[in-house]
Design an enzyme around this catalytic site. Structure first.
Site: not given
Ligand SMILES: O=C(CO)[C@@H](O)[C@H](O)COP(=O)(O)O
Length: 232
Positions: A94, A96, A119, A168, A226
Site C-alpha cells: 500500500h 500513497h 503487461d 485514499h 482465473y
Molecule cells: O494510509 C495510511 C494513512 O492514510 C497509512 O498507509 C500511513 O500512510 C502509513 O501508516 P503506517 O503503516 O506507518 O501505520
C-alpha cells in the site's frame, strides 16, 4: 519465527523508498506465511531509514500481534482482510504514490491505454466506491478492506493485482511481497502515463479488447484469467 519472511518484507518496504513510492512514513508492505496463518508487516510510523527485519511485526489473520515489540501498521486490518479473501496473493503493498493517488482521490479508474499497462493489469485499474460517513470510524481500515473485496466481486486478483481506494490511495498485491512492490511500481508508472495522455488528447482511447486479450495471454498465459477460458 518467520525470520526469512521478515527479511523479505523489510526489503520490500525499503524498496518502496528506492522506487520513489513513499513520502515520510507513508505506505506499508506485508507478506503472508506459506501456511497462510501469519502475516508479517511493517511496524507503524517507523522511519524507513531505521527499518530492520527485527522491526517487522507478526500478526495472525485477526490482526492480533503474535510477535514483535512495535505496533503493526495502521493498515494491518486491510491487509489481513485481503489475505483472507484473496487466497492467491502472497504479498501486499500500500502506498500513497503520487500519480496513482491522484486517480484514487479523483475517484477515477486508470484506463488501459497501451501494452505497458496490459503487461501487468488485465484492463482498467478499478477504483472502489467511497467509504460512507458511517464507515469512516475506528473501523476505517476494516471497511477499506471490505470495499476492495466488494469491488472485486467480478474481478480476479490474479489478473488485476491492484486497486484504487476512492479518496485514499492504491493497494497492489502479487504472489510474493517482492512481486507486490513490482506491481505497485508498474501501477505508478501507468498512472503517470495515463495522466500524460489525458493532457495530450481530450478523449484517450483505451486498448482494443482483442489486443488486451492476446497481449495479456501472451504475457501471463491462460491461468492468469482465473476462471475465464479465452478462445485460443
Ligand atoms: O494510509 C495510511 C494513512 O492514510 C497509512 O498507509 C500511513 O500512510 C502509513 O501508516 P503506517 O503503516 O506507518 O501505520
Amino acid at each position: 519465527m518467520l525470520e526469512d519472511l521478515k527479511e523479505q518484507v523489510c526489503q520490500a518496504n525499503l524498496d518502496l523508498v528506492k522506487h520513489g513510492l513513499v513520502t515520510l512514513t507513508w505506505g506499508n508492505a506485508s507478506g503472508i506465511s506459506e501456511d497462510r496463518q501469519h502475516v508479517v508487516i511493517k511496524a507503524s510510523g517507523v522511519a524507513y531509514d531505521d527499518m530492520q527485519p527485527r522491526h517487522m511485526v507478526v500478526v495472525d489473520l485477526d490482526g492480533n500481534v503474535v510477535e514483535g515489540q512495535l505496533r503493526p501498521s495502521s493498515d494491518t486490518p486491510t491487509h489481513v482482510l485481503l489475505y483472507s479473501n484473496f487466497k492467491t496473493i502472497g504479498g501486499i503493498t500500500h502506498t500513497h504514490s503520487r500519480f496513482a493517488t491522484v486517480f484514487a482521490q479523483a475517484r477515477l479508474e486508470i484506463p488501459c491505454l497501451g501494452t505497458t499497462h496490459a503487461d501487468h493489469f488485465y484492463g482498467a485499474i478499478p477504483v472502489t466506491r467511497p467509504l460512507s460517513e458511517e464507515e469512516v470510524t475506528e473501523a476505517y481500515e476494516v471497511n477499506t478492506g471490505q470495499v476492495i473485496v466488494e469491488r472485486f466481486a467480478e474481478l480476479a486478483p490474479v489478473a488485476m493485482p491492484a486497486v484504487l481506494v476512492a479518496g485514499h490511495a492504491p493497494f497492489a498485491w502479487g504472489p510474493t511481497v517482492a512481486k507486490s512492490v513490482e506491481n505497485a511500481v508498474a501501477l505508478e508508472a501507468v498512472a503517470e502515463m495515463a495522466l500524460g495522455v489525458r493532457q495530450l488528447v481530450a478523449e484517450p482511447i483505451p486498448l482494443e479488447s482483442y489486443v488486451l486479450d492476446k497481449h495479456f495471454l501472451r504475457k501471463h498465459g491462460p491461468d492468469a484469467y482465473y476462471g475465464q477460458t479465452p478462445e485460443k
